[in-house]
Design a protein around this motif. Structure first.
Motif, PDB file in Angstrom:
ATOM      1  N   ALA A 125     -18.125   7.747  -1.263  1.00  0.00           N
ATOM      2  CA  ALA A 125     -17.225   9.066  -0.142  1.00  0.00           C
ATOM      3  C   ALA A 125     -16.485   8.111   0.649  1.00  0.00           C
ATOM      4  N   LYS A 126     -17.308   7.241   1.182  1.00  0.00           N
ATOM      5  CA  LYS A 126     -17.075   6.413   2.263  1.00  0.00           C
ATOM      6  C   LYS A 126     -15.715   5.836   1.981  1.00  0.00           C
ATOM      7  N   VAL A 127     -16.000   5.270   0.470  1.00  0.00           N
ATOM      8  CA  VAL A 127     -14.965   4.259   0.012  1.00  0.00           C
ATOM      9  C   VAL A 127     -13.587   5.304   0.391  1.00  0.00           C
ATOM     10  N   PHE A 128     -14.025   5.855  -0.342  1.00  0.00           N
ATOM     11  CA  PHE A 128     -12.470   7.453  -1.153  1.00  0.00           C
ATOM     12  C   PHE A 128     -12.187   7.387   0.601  1.00  0.00           C
ATOM     13  N   ARG A 129     -12.569   8.131   1.871  1.00  0.00           N
ATOM     14  CA  ARG A 129     -12.301   8.464   2.770  1.00  0.00           C
ATOM     15  C   ARG A 129     -11.309   6.786   3.568  1.00  0.00           C
ATOM     16  N   ASP A 130     -11.780   5.954   3.756  1.00  0.00           N
ATOM     17  CA  ASP A 130     -11.476   4.935   4.729  1.00  0.00           C
ATOM     18  C   ASP A 130     -10.353   3.994   3.537  1.00  0.00           C
ATOM     19  N   LEU A 190      -3.168  10.518   4.048  1.00  0.00           N
ATOM     20  CA  LEU A 190      -2.878  11.679   3.313  1.00  0.00           C
ATOM     21  C   LEU A 190      -3.828  12.805   4.592  1.00  0.00           C
ATOM     22  N   GLU A 191      -4.883  12.309   5.722  1.00  0.00           N
ATOM     23  CA  GLU A 191      -5.148  13.510   6.034  1.00  0.00           C
ATOM     24  C   GLU A 191      -4.498  13.490   6.948  1.00  0.00           C
ATOM     25  N   ILE A 192      -3.390  13.324   6.914  1.00  0.00           N
ATOM     26  CA  ILE A 192      -2.700  14.326   7.859  1.00  0.00           C
ATOM     27  C   ILE A 192      -2.082  15.596   7.731  1.00  0.00           C
ATOM     28  N   ILE A 193      -2.176  15.909   6.029  1.00  0.00           N
ATOM     29  CA  ILE A 193      -2.024  16.743   5.236  1.00  0.00           C
ATOM     30  C   ILE A 193      -3.816  17.745   4.636  1.00  0.00           C
ATOM     31  N   LEU A 194      -4.337  16.891   4.540  1.00  0.00           N
ATOM     32  CA  LEU A 194      -5.905  17.072   4.047  1.00  0.00           C
ATOM     33  C   LEU A 194      -7.315  17.726   5.113  1.00  0.00           C
ATOM     34  N   ASP A 195      -7.732  18.799   5.441  1.00  0.00           N
ATOM     35  CA  ASP A 195      -8.880  18.785   6.170  1.00  0.00           C
ATOM     36  C   ASP A 195      -9.444  18.294   5.354  1.00  0.00           C
ATOM     37  N   THR A 224       0.918  -1.378   0.021  1.00  0.00           N
ATOM     38  CA  THR A 224      -0.031  -0.151   0.111  1.00  0.00           C
ATOM     39  C   THR A 224       0.870   1.448  -0.177  1.00  0.00           C
ATOM     40  N   PRO A 225       0.853   1.810  -1.044  1.00  0.00           N
ATOM     41  CA  PRO A 225       1.698   2.521  -0.483  1.00  0.00           C
ATOM     42  C   PRO A 225       1.083   4.129  -0.158  1.00  0.00           C
ATOM     43  N   ARG A 226       2.199   4.873   0.296  1.00  0.00           N
ATOM     44  CA  ARG A 226       1.916   5.578   1.823  1.00  0.00           C
ATOM     45  C   ARG A 226       2.748   7.029   1.424  1.00  0.00           C
ATOM     46  N   CYS A 227       2.289   8.439   1.290  1.00  0.00           N
ATOM     47  CA  CYS A 227       2.638   9.372   1.067  1.00  0.00           C
ATOM     48  C   CYS A 227       4.123   9.689   2.247  1.00  0.00           C
ATOM     49  N   THR A 228       4.958  10.089   1.595  1.00  0.00           N
ATOM     50  CA  THR A 228       5.950  10.453   3.410  1.00  0.00           C
ATOM     51  C   THR A 228       7.060  11.348   3.338  1.00  0.00           C
ATOM     52  N   SER A 229       6.504  12.094   2.314  1.00  0.00           N
ATOM     53  CA  SER A 229       7.092  13.556   2.458  1.00  0.00           C
ATOM     54  C   SER A 229       6.845  14.493   2.811  1.00  0.00           C
ATOM     55  N   TRP A 230       5.511  14.725   3.974  1.00  0.00           N
ATOM     56  CA  TRP A 230       5.319  15.534   4.742  1.00  0.00           C
ATOM     57  C   TRP A 230       5.504  16.155   5.386  1.00  0.00           C
ATOM     58  N   ARG A 231       7.103  15.713   5.786  1.00  0.00           N
ATOM     59  CA  ARG A 231       8.132  16.832   6.380  1.00  0.00           C
ATOM     60  C   ARG A 231       9.099  18.481   6.079  1.00  0.00           C
ATOM     61  N   ASN A 232       8.305  18.399   4.693  1.00  0.00           N
ATOM     62  CA  ASN A 232       8.689  19.582   3.604  1.00  0.00           C
ATOM     63  C   ASN A 232       6.969  20.340   4.637  1.00  0.00           C
ATOM     64  N   ILE A 233       6.992  20.312   5.203  1.00  0.00           N
ATOM     65  CA  ILE A 233       4.518  20.716   4.416  1.00  0.00           C
ATOM     66  C   ILE A 233       5.893  22.132   6.318  1.00  0.00           C
ATOM     67  N   PHE A 234       5.763  21.695   7.022  1.00  0.00           N
ATOM     68  CA  PHE A 234       6.228  22.592   8.181  1.00  0.00           C
ATOM     69  C   PHE A 234       7.446  22.469   8.530  1.00  0.00           C
ATOM     70  N   PRO A 235       8.349  23.178   7.859  1.00  0.00           N
ATOM     71  CA  PRO A 235      10.381  22.948   7.369  1.00  0.00           C
ATOM     72  C   PRO A 235      10.643  23.383   8.561  1.00  0.00           C
TER      73      PRO A 235
END
Length: 625
Positions: free
Chosen positions: A595-600, A608-613, A13-24
């Motif tokens: 929408a439920k499938v998209f979220r869960d 991605l819920e870490i960087i998206l409201d 399962t791919p996960r985004c791991t480059s969120w460290r650049n969001i709050f540098p």
């Protein structure tokens, strides 16, 4: 062809791991600009690892220091436009479209058009540029900055005053004016605190890549002036002289002539709208001219029209044909006065919507269907290009009338450019239209003009009446099916503005990978619309692919019970730091299930819920609101 899904059990399962650049951290802050010297004396900068070619006429190249100020200008680019906050009053937003920024951008545009004119035509005469604006209260102050910037670039400036976006383009082609270029100051339907710039040459609106080049040049000027190099801070001093011109009267006459000639009324040629009642809702924007300078002079009864007076605070409602308040007020006026037609313009009149005599709002897919019916009668077999948010029912409506439907990328500039390319490739394409109401026709310079759109509808309305058809234009939509459900949701990107575009693109690309790798069962990427055009629709396979102004994908959705019942479209916004999700389904509850499938299975599973409201997604899944 849709992408082939691989078994989900064989892939991680791919996960985004480059969120460290969001709050540098301090170590991740943008690096200083380095200046490289070449034997020829030219300079070239490297900012955060990016090499940028110098511009020979840019007096500010060679500045050493932080690029933060320049980034403020670069972030003002909004696809093929420039937009920003011009006035205080928005919570969480600071003013960034200042007179100094506008002057630098206008000067850069003036230089850009001068250089291109010399390359293409060998022209050394002064460039003539017209400037129009909508009624926003920031317009006069920023207009002075536009005049100053163009004057610094050596241009002759012609002030159109209150104008529309389509009129600005038409000022480059109508005899008696034929300016080399034009700038319209507007932020369309956005709040009164915003403003922006739209750019035109005689070839049409500028592309995103053109505007990026202009903003890059302006960023260097702005940075230099903030550091008191290359000519001071800009935006001050006396406003340069601009020649005042009344172009809007000529433009209105142009529209009146089209209506008179094409209706060719047998008994009253000069007043072909005599006996028709038409309500106009201008939303206090620039569209009031269409009432008194077009409809009234052609004999129409416009009593009961709404919000015709220009007011840059837009006190009554958002000037937007997609706005429910705007459409409902127009509907009420149409029914109260027994009107044949209601018209809703957006602020700068590059979009419109209508209401028929029964009070039915015609916008979105309905408006595209109405225009398709009119255009296909005039040009049988033509292709219609739309954005990818249109329904399968619209495709069936177009094909049932002998037309072809090309689905393409969201964004009115993308849709129009696709039509231009198809025509160049020998595919007859007379209508290009986005669900927001932007509509361009081949016969009208491929220009998205809300007033011209209405002109076409008015001509059809009168033609039907003369033919003894009393049902009105709404009767043309009898066979258009409506989707059972249609939803749009938004997710704000939780990142600093400078990183929002990058993070939005990463999120949308992760969506593509999830579908391609089979992690969302029953979801297939759309690579082409249901049409006969083989060279690139949603997947651009042209020899010269269109520039990407925002990342987006659409997927067909199926399940075991209903089969294929809908689609979901994910796109990065070019206007705001957010991601839009559009869904349509032919079954009740289908959008909520998607929408439920998209979220869960996507947002939470990918991290991605870490960087998206995802508040709107949660509310819709849990409460259906």
């Amino acid at each position: 062809m849709a992408a082939t899904a691989a078994p989900s059990t064989s892939l991680p399962t791919p996960r985004c791991t480059s969120w460290r650049n969001i709050f540098p951290s301090p170590a991740n802050t943008p690096r200083s600009v380095n200046v490289f010297k070449y034997p020829s004396g030219r300079t070239q900068r490297a900012a955060a690892g990016r090499l940028e070619s110098p511009t020979s006429t840019d007096r500010s190249i060679g500045v050493v220091g932080t690029d933060e100020e320049g980034d403020r200008i670069r972030r003002l680019q909004n696809g093929s436009d420039v937009r920003g906050v011009a006035l205080e009053g928005e919570k969480g937003r600071t003013v960034d479209l200042t007179p100094q920024a506008v002057e630098a951008i206008a000067e850069s545009f003036g230089e850009w058009i001068s250089e291109n004119s010399r390359k293409e035509q060998g022209q050394d005469e002064k460039i003539r540029v017209s400037v129009g604006r909508d009624p926003r209260i920031s317009g006069p102050r920023l207009g002075a900055a536009v005049f100053a910037g163009l004057a610094r670039a050596g241009c002759m400036v012609f002030d159109m005053g209150l104008a529309t976006t389509p009129a600005c383009f038409m000022s480059t082609v109508l005899p008696g004016f034929a300016y080399d270029a034009s700038i319209m100051m507007t932020a369309s339907h956005l709040p009164y605190t915003r403003n922006g710039l739209k750019f035109f040459t005689r070839k049409g609106g500028l592309s995103s890549s053109d505007v990026e080049e202009i903003c890059e040049r302006a960023a260097r000027k702005y940075t230099a002036r903030k550091m008191e190099l290359g000519g001071g801070g800009g935006g001050g001093g006396m406003t340069p002289a601009a020649t005042r011109v009344d172009f809007m009267s000529a433009y209105a006459q142009h529209l009146r002539t089209i209506i008179m000639e094409r209706i060719n009324h047998p008994s009253h040629y000069h007043t072909p709208l005599k006996g028709f009642k038409v309500i106009v809702n201008a939303g206090n924007g620039s569209g009031g001219f269409f009432t008194w300078n077009v409809l009234d002079k052609l004999g129409a009864d416009t009593f009961g029209s709404l919000h015709l007076e220009p007011d840059g605070m837009f006190p009554n409602h958002i000037p937007n044909p997609e706005d429910r308040t705007a459409m409902s007020l127009t509907r009420a006026a149409v029914l109260e006065h027994g009107a044949d037609l209601g018209i809703v313009f957006d602020t700068d009149v590059d979009r419109s919507g209508v209401v028929d005599s029964s009070g039915t709002a015609i916008n979105g897919d309905r408006l595209i269907a109405l225009m398709a019916a009119i255009v296909l009668r005039e040009h049988p077999g033509t292709t219609v290009v739309t954005d990818a948010r249109t329904s399968a029912a619209l495709t069936r409506f177009i094909t049932a009338r002998g037309g072809h439907h090309c689905l393409y990328r969201v964004g009115y500039r993308n849709v129009i450019d696709k039509g231009v390319h198809l025509n160049r490739d020998g595919v007859e394409t007379h209508l290009m239209m986005e669900t927001t109401g932007h509509a361009a026709l081949k016969e009208n310079h491929f220009l998205d003009d809300g007033a011209y759109l209405v002109v076409k509808i008015i001509i059809e309305m009168v033609r039907m009446k003369l033919a003894g058809l009393d049902e009105g234009i709404g009767s043309l939509l009898k066979e258009l099916e409506e989707p059972e459900e249609s939803v749009e949701l938004r997710m704000n990107i939780l990142a600093q503005p400078k990183y929002a575009k990058e993070k939005g693109a990463e999120a949308v690309e992760t969506f593509r990978k999830y579908i391609e790798w089979g992690h969302l069962q029953g979801w297939e990427l759309d690579t082409c619309g249901d049409c006969w055009v083989s060279e690139g629709c949603l997947a651009d396979s042209n020899d010269i692919p269109a520039a990407i102004d925002a990342h987006m994908y659409r997927a067909r959705v199926s399940d075991e019970v209903h089969g294929q019942h809908g689609w979901i479209h994910l796109r990065q916004s070019v206007h705001n730091p957010d991601i839009a999700i559009n869904m349509q389904s032919s079954v009740i509850g289908g959008c909520r299930a998607m929408a439920k499938v998209f979220r869960d299975r996507f947002l939470r599973a990918s991290g991605l819920e870490i960087i998206l409201d995802i508040t709107q997604i949660d509310d819709y899944v849990e409460k259906g609101t």
